[in-house]
Scaffold this motif. Structure first.
Motif, mmCIF file in Angstrom:
data_model
loop_
_atom_site.group_PDB
_atom_site.id
_atom_site.type_symbol
_atom_site.label_atom_id
_atom_site.label_comp_id
_atom_site.label_asym_id
_atom_site.label_seq_id
_atom_site.Cartn_x
_atom_site.Cartn_y
_atom_site.Cartn_z
ATOM 1 N N LEU A 1 10.517 37.771 63.202
ATOM 2 C CA LEU A 1 11.231 36.385 62.530
ATOM 3 C C LEU A 1 10.702 35.095 63.236
ATOM 4 O O LEU A 1 10.427 34.231 62.648
ATOM 5 C CB LEU A 1 12.569 36.416 62.994
ATOM 6 C CG LEU A 1 13.475 37.421 61.917
ATOM 7 C CD1 LEU A 1 14.928 38.019 62.630
ATOM 8 C CD2 LEU A 1 13.769 36.767 60.743
ATOM 9 N N MET A 2 10.386 35.300 64.541
ATOM 10 C CA MET A 2 9.676 34.393 65.241
ATOM 11 C C MET A 2 8.286 33.806 64.646
ATOM 12 O O MET A 2 7.696 32.681 64.965
ATOM 13 C CB MET A 2 9.462 34.664 66.763
ATOM 14 C CG MET A 2 10.736 34.601 67.541
ATOM 15 S SD MET A 2 10.495 34.615 69.340
ATOM 16 C CE MET A 2 10.264 36.374 69.634
ATOM 17 N N LYS A 3 7.688 34.476 63.912
ATOM 18 C CA LYS A 3 6.360 34.351 63.346
ATOM 19 C C LYS A 3 6.430 33.294 62.322
ATOM 20 O O LYS A 3 5.649 32.665 61.798
ATOM 21 C CB LYS A 3 5.623 35.364 62.906
ATOM 22 C CG LYS A 3 5.208 36.197 64.162
ATOM 23 C CD LYS A 3 4.587 37.737 63.302
ATOM 24 C CE LYS A 3 3.989 38.702 64.414
ATOM 25 N NZ LYS A 3 5.188 39.562 65.010
ATOM 26 N N GLY A 4 7.870 33.181 61.779
ATOM 27 C CA GLY A 4 8.155 32.348 60.538
ATOM 28 C C GLY A 4 8.959 31.261 60.586
ATOM 29 O O GLY A 4 8.943 30.295 59.871
ATOM 30 N N CYS A 5 9.480 30.934 61.865
ATOM 31 C CA CYS A 5 10.958 29.941 62.195
ATOM 32 C C CYS A 5 11.463 29.726 60.692
ATOM 33 O O CYS A 5 11.749 28.707 60.300
ATOM 34 C CB CYS A 5 9.947 28.702 62.422
ATOM 35 S SG CYS A 5 9.192 28.721 63.811
ATOM 36 N N LEU A 6 12.111 30.945 60.077
ATOM 37 C CA LEU A 6 12.828 30.900 58.686
ATOM 38 C C LEU A 6 13.854 30.153 58.674
ATOM 39 O O LEU A 6 14.306 29.619 57.838
ATOM 40 C CB LEU A 6 12.946 32.501 58.509
ATOM 41 C CG LEU A 6 11.627 33.086 58.135
ATOM 42 C CD1 LEU A 6 12.052 34.442 57.679
ATOM 43 C CD2 LEU A 6 10.551 32.478 56.942
ATOM 44 N N SER A 7 14.755 30.001 60.025
ATOM 45 C CA SER A 7 16.058 29.305 59.777
ATOM 46 C C SER A 7 15.699 27.841 59.464
ATOM 47 O O SER A 7 16.272 27.298 58.712
ATOM 48 C CB SER A 7 16.705 29.249 61.062
ATOM 49 O OG SER A 7 17.160 30.828 61.158
ATOM 50 N N TYR A 8 14.569 27.227 60.377
ATOM 51 C CA TYR A 8 14.351 25.925 59.927
ATOM 52 C C TYR A 8 13.735 25.685 58.507
ATOM 53 O O TYR A 8 13.885 24.651 57.939
ATOM 54 C CB TYR A 8 13.094 25.333 61.086
ATOM 55 C CG TYR A 8 12.669 24.199 60.754
ATOM 56 C CD1 TYR A 8 13.393 23.027 61.043
ATOM 57 C CD2 TYR A 8 11.518 23.817 60.100
ATOM 58 C CE1 TYR A 8 13.127 21.494 60.804
ATOM 59 C CE2 TYR A 8 11.168 22.657 59.600
ATOM 60 C CZ TYR A 8 11.764 21.559 60.078
ATOM 61 O OH TYR A 8 11.128 20.441 59.747
ATOM 62 N N GLU A 9 12.964 26.739 58.343
ATOM 63 C CA GLU A 9 12.204 26.442 56.869
ATOM 64 C C GLU A 9 13.200 26.475 55.697
ATOM 65 O O GLU A 9 13.249 25.729 54.795
ATOM 66 C CB GLU A 9 11.261 27.773 56.541
ATOM 67 C CG GLU A 9 10.647 27.673 55.091
ATOM 68 C CD GLU A 9 9.714 26.636 54.950
ATOM 69 O OE1 GLU A 9 9.153 26.442 53.945
ATOM 70 O OE2 GLU A 9 9.579 25.630 56.099
ATOM 71 N N ILE A 10 14.355 27.100 56.149
ATOM 72 C CA ILE A 10 15.556 27.264 55.018
ATOM 73 C C ILE A 10 16.258 25.837 54.761
ATOM 74 O O ILE A 10 16.360 25.403 53.785
ATOM 75 C CB ILE A 10 16.484 28.442 55.113
ATOM 76 C CG1 ILE A 10 15.869 29.787 54.730
ATOM 77 C CG2 ILE A 10 17.500 28.140 54.604
ATOM 78 C CD1 ILE A 10 16.508 31.113 55.004
ATOM 79 N N VAL A 11 16.615 25.176 56.082
ATOM 80 C CA VAL A 11 17.194 24.027 56.014
ATOM 81 C C VAL A 11 16.155 22.903 55.457
ATOM 82 O O VAL A 11 16.626 22.158 54.569
ATOM 83 C CB VAL A 11 17.562 23.744 57.421
ATOM 84 C CG1 VAL A 11 18.160 22.060 57.574
ATOM 85 C CG2 VAL A 11 18.493 24.680 58.048
ATOM 86 N N ARG A 12 14.821 23.130 55.765
ATOM 87 C CA ARG A 12 13.879 22.120 55.289
ATOM 88 C C ARG A 12 13.984 22.226 53.474
ATOM 89 O O ARG A 12 13.647 21.153 53.046
ATOM 90 C CB ARG A 12 12.528 22.258 55.738
ATOM 91 C CG ARG A 12 11.406 21.309 55.367
ATOM 92 C CD ARG A 12 10.076 21.835 55.845
ATOM 93 N NE ARG A 12 9.560 22.975 54.889
ATOM 94 C CZ ARG A 12 9.083 22.789 53.778
ATOM 95 N NH1 ARG A 12 9.112 21.658 53.018
ATOM 96 N NH2 ARG A 12 8.852 23.823 52.939
ATOM 97 N N LEU A 13 13.899 23.668 53.163
ATOM 98 C CA LEU A 13 13.744 23.585 51.665
ATOM 99 C C LEU A 13 14.968 23.052 51.191
ATOM 100 O O LEU A 13 15.288 22.553 50.192
ATOM 101 C CB LEU A 13 13.624 24.935 51.358
ATOM 102 C CG LEU A 13 12.315 25.502 51.750
ATOM 103 C CD1 LEU A 13 12.472 27.173 51.574
ATOM 104 C CD2 LEU A 13 11.182 24.967 50.745
ATOM 105 N N MET A 14 16.214 23.075 51.862
ATOM 106 C CA MET A 14 17.629 22.637 51.229
ATOM 107 C C MET A 14 17.343 21.240 51.345
ATOM 108 O O MET A 14 18.171 20.490 50.273
ATOM 109 C CB MET A 14 18.828 23.285 52.015
ATOM 110 C CG MET A 14 19.183 24.686 51.839
ATOM 111 S SD MET A 14 20.945 25.296 52.540
ATOM 112 C CE MET A 14 20.413 24.898 54.395
ATOM 113 N N GLY A 15 16.999 20.673 52.242
ATOM 114 C CA GLY A 15 16.571 19.286 52.369
ATOM 115 C C GLY A 15 15.598 18.615 51.209
ATOM 116 O O GLY A 15 16.142 17.386 50.905
ATOM 117 N N GLU A 16 14.989 19.433 50.677
ATOM 118 C CA GLU A 16 14.171 19.036 49.370
ATOM 119 C C GLU A 16 15.027 19.259 48.243
ATOM 120 O O GLU A 16 14.387 18.803 47.171
ATOM 121 C CB GLU A 16 12.883 19.798 49.230
ATOM 122 C CG GLU A 16 11.654 19.630 50.513
ATOM 123 C CD GLU A 16 10.500 20.083 50.542
ATOM 124 O OE1 GLU A 16 10.281 21.040 49.590
ATOM 125 O OE2 GLU A 16 9.534 19.756 51.165
ATOM 126 N N GLY A 17 16.061 19.472 48.201
ATOM 127 C CA GLY A 17 17.047 19.843 46.992
ATOM 128 C C GLY A 17 17.109 21.296 46.661
ATOM 129 O O GLY A 17 17.686 21.578 45.612
#
Length: 318
Positions: A209-225
């Motif tokens: 999981l640490m290789k992908g920072c997935l929690s941040y990535e999901i929030v970033r994608l939600m921020g894009e709509g």
């Protein structure tokens, strides 16, 4: 009605989700709701991967990790390898109020907790110790892989004022090396939240999981709509595929997400249960699987599944 919500990883979080719902209905803050939710899991001795009753490292020592993040202020607190403090999530919440030294490990984390009046408690139960002893015997007799279990409780809460919080707590990988820390206490990996967008939290094999920072990535994608479900699907399955192609394999990874409108989503590369309650979703335990075309299949758990689960986690240890 204003949107609100609470979502958390695994069946073990359901009682905590119910408690969070009641607190939010009483106008409590997302902070209190999230801390209370996770404490419910930490305090229950039959959950083997979190808090009291959690399984120890290879030396028989229970080392716990936790994190707490406020989506209004972006304040963050974390602890790793803390021992014999009753509620690591409460330590993390207090550390999130500190301008400096907000991530503490080992004895430093423990000393901080005691200085704040938090309860000292022997967290390794006789049951967990016996499970550890049996695993040591099995390893010696059959040369088995020692590692098993990495079920973090991760939660995101949204209160009636629109504030959001994320938290995690875990005893980490069973039979881990002394001092090993997974993704759970790290911002961006184990959890991430921004009240203007939403939050996400992870469970699974921390090393991957640490290789992908997935929690941040999901929030970033939600921020894009993207919706929470689309953001989870896009982040998790793309990274699962990338790991398999470039690293050769991908460990278990499951993530839950909640946006600031109370909409939720989940993605996983294994069988995964979670609990959610929102202004439009009755408190429910669901089970999820990887679906076709990088989507997620989600359904309610059955009464038979719940009964089997409870019997399994409370079964006597020989």
């Amino acid at each position: 009605m204003k949107p609100w919500g609470a979502i958390a990883t695994w069946r073990m979080a359901h009682d905590g989700v119910l408690a969070a719902k009641e607190l939010i209905h009483q106008q409590a803050s997302a902070e209190l709701a999230c801390e209370t939710l996770i404490k419910k899991v930490e305090d229950y001795p039959f959950y083997k991967s979190v808090g009291y009753g959690g399984l120890p490292n290879e030396l028989g020592v229970l080392e716990m990790d936790a994190a707490f993040m406020n989506g209004d202020t972006m304040a963050f607190g974390g602890v790793a390898s803390i021992q014999d403090i009753k509620n690591p999530i409460s330590v993390a919440r207090l550390l999130s109020k500190e301008k400096f030294n907000s991530f503490r490990v080992g004895e430093g984390a423990r000393e901080f907790a005691l200085s704040q009046g938090l309860e000292e408690k022997t967290m390794l139960t006789n049951r967990a110790k016996r499970i550890w002893e049996k695993r040591v015997e099995e390893i010696e007799e059959h040369q088995l892989d020692p590692y098993d279990g990495h079920d973090t409780v991760g939660a995101v809460t949204l209160d009636l004022n629109g504030s959001m919080v994320a938290g995690t707590s875990s005893s980490g990988l069973f039979m881990k090396k002394k001092g090993r820390v997974g993704d759970s206490p790290f911002s961006g990996s184990g959890l991430y939240v921004d009240s203007e967008i939403g939050g996400a939290s992870a469970t699974g094999l921390g090393e991957d999981l640490m290789k992908g920072c997935l929690s941040y990535e999901i929030v970033r994608l939600m921020g894009e709509g993207l919706s929470p479900q689309d953001a989870c699907d896009k982040a998790v399955y793309a990274f699962d595929q990338k790991l398999k192609e470039r690293y050769g394999k991908a460990g278990a990874m499951s993530l839950v997400a909640l946006n600031n409108q109370g909409e939720w989503g989940v993605a996983t590369n294994v069988e995964f249960t979670f609990s959610v309650a929102t202004s439009t979703t009755e408190p429910t335990i669901y089970i999820a699987y990887p679906g076709p075309n990088q989507t997620t299949d989600i359904s309610e758990v059955t009464p038979e599944w719940l009964e089997a689960y409870q019997n399994r986690i409370t079964a006597p240890i020989d």
